[in-house]
Design an enzyme around this catalytic site. Sequence first.
Site, PDB file in Angstrom:
ATOM      1  N   PHE A 128       0.984  -1.308   0.108  1.00  0.00           N
ATOM      2  CA  PHE A 128       0.407  -0.255   0.091  1.00  0.00           C
ATOM      3  C   PHE A 128       1.018   1.028   0.030  1.00  0.00           C
ATOM      4  O   PHE A 128       1.744   1.374   0.263  1.00  0.00           O
ATOM      5  CB  PHE A 128      -0.940   0.299   1.245  1.00  0.00           C
ATOM      6  CG  PHE A 128      -2.206   0.790   0.776  1.00  0.00           C
ATOM      7  CD1 PHE A 128      -3.125   1.171   0.628  1.00  0.00           C
ATOM      8  CD2 PHE A 128      -1.632   2.272   1.818  1.00  0.00           C
ATOM      9  CE1 PHE A 128      -3.663   3.100   0.106  1.00  0.00           C
ATOM     10  CE2 PHE A 128      -2.613   3.102   1.691  1.00  0.00           C
ATOM     11  CZ  PHE A 128      -3.956   3.782   1.045  1.00  0.00           C
ATOM     12  N   ASP A 215       9.350   3.305   1.759  1.00  0.00           N
ATOM     13  CA  ASP A 215       7.985   3.161   2.284  1.00  0.00           C
ATOM     14  C   ASP A 215       8.507   3.188   3.614  1.00  0.00           C
ATOM     15  O   ASP A 215       7.615   2.311   3.995  1.00  0.00           O
ATOM     16  CB  ASP A 215       6.630   3.243   1.630  1.00  0.00           C
ATOM     17  CG  ASP A 215       5.195   3.767   1.841  1.00  0.00           C
ATOM     18  OD1 ASP A 215       5.467   4.416   3.078  1.00  0.00           O
ATOM     19  OD2 ASP A 215       4.368   3.453   0.676  1.00  0.00           O
ATOM     20  N   LYS A 244       2.936  10.091   8.258  1.00  0.00           N
ATOM     21  CA  LYS A 244       1.737   9.702   9.459  1.00  0.00           C
ATOM     22  C   LYS A 244       2.627  10.341  10.514  1.00  0.00           C
ATOM     23  O   LYS A 244       2.006  11.564  10.770  1.00  0.00           O
ATOM     24  CB  LYS A 244       2.093   7.842   8.989  1.00  0.00           C
ATOM     25  CG  LYS A 244       1.015   7.214   7.783  1.00  0.00           C
ATOM     26  CD  LYS A 244       0.614   6.358   8.523  1.00  0.00           C
ATOM     27  CE  LYS A 244      -0.704   6.480   7.659  1.00  0.00           C
ATOM     28  NZ  LYS A 244      -0.805   5.037   6.673  1.00  0.00           N
TER      29      LYS A 244
END
Length: 394
Positions: A128, A215, A244
Amino acid sequence: MSSALMSSYQRLPVAFVRGEGVWLWDTEGRRYLDAVGGIAVCALGHAHPAVAQAVAEQAAVLVHTSNLYCIPSQERLAERLVALSGMDQAFFCNSGAEANEAAIKIARLLGHERGLEAPAIVVMEGAFHGRTLATLTASGARKVQAGFEPLVQGFVRVPYGDLEALRAVGANRREIVAVLCEPIQGEGGVVMPPPGYLAGLREVCDRHGWLLMLDEVQTGMCRTGRWFAFQHEGITPDVMTLAKSLGNGVPIGACLARGAAAGLIRPGKHASTFGGNPLACRAALAVLDLLEQGRLAERAAELGEALMERLRRALGDVPGVVEIRGRGLIIGVMLDRPCGELVERALGLGLLINVTAERVVRLLPPLILSDAQAADLVERLGNVIREFLGGDAT
Ligand SMILES: *Cc1c(COP(=O)(O)O)cnc(C)c1O
């Protein structure tokens, strides 16, 4: 139902009005233990006084100028992140997807510099990377892509955790310039690659002259017990993306690059209006200070071990619990059946959890969780899961 909103989310029937540390309060004054942390965003918990003060002070002085001008706090933030990660340079944006877009553009620039007309990036099954067209193409879940065809060209997919598959692709695809990969697949279900996988990726990338692009949007910023998850394997990527937890809720993302990957973005190649504005950078600088002062990487490592141990004691023998896995404070409890309804059951007991990949309860609590709160979390979660599995069996 709020019809003025596009229904991009199937929302739970609760609204929070206030937070403090690991706790949230809803409109009815009910208190919840937050083991989601805004999906790995609120590493320092809610309403952290030092973050609140930094944001309030900055808002009263200067929120936004433009990247047309120098932004000293952005330069300081870049220097801090570069020093912590061993990278050379940073580009700031506003989200994880945007950080990955920057990484993808860097890989393509390198490809074109090498004379490749259609450079390709290797991505993983189950990955993702976000919801923009390029990042949803890079993502491995069909449901993220369905309906958005035509997808973006220039991606080659291999199974996650499988170095042999990667080597096989490398033997006959001359257009490849980079590998984009999560150190642990978060959305994919807290999927842990075999030990040595990242070091293996590094070796394959070095052999072919590919960029290793990690990532770390979910795994970065101390979550796994190190500042960045790649540090567990003693390697350094060429590109790393963050978002995040970086601003503890104030939107900010970053793409860091090193060596040949750094310096490819020149004036006119990439930009962001909001990216790295004074407000976001001030928040991120406060976050870095607090993570450092609180030694929260060490704390995440230690608490993660203890939490998984407690979970194994509470749930290890329960039929239907397949595996308890994770690293630091990204933890997955995998069941043998779809368990989305656990989210609402837990909510009823004052506990916020997330279920991903249908069968995996994902815990991403704030790193400031105390030992007693961790015990509380295990108690509540254990009850909810046992009741769910037991109820189903009868
Ligand atoms: C959440 C996430 C993203 C997307 O971040 P957004 O800020 O929602 O765009 C990308 N990659 C990983 C690994 C993530 O966990």
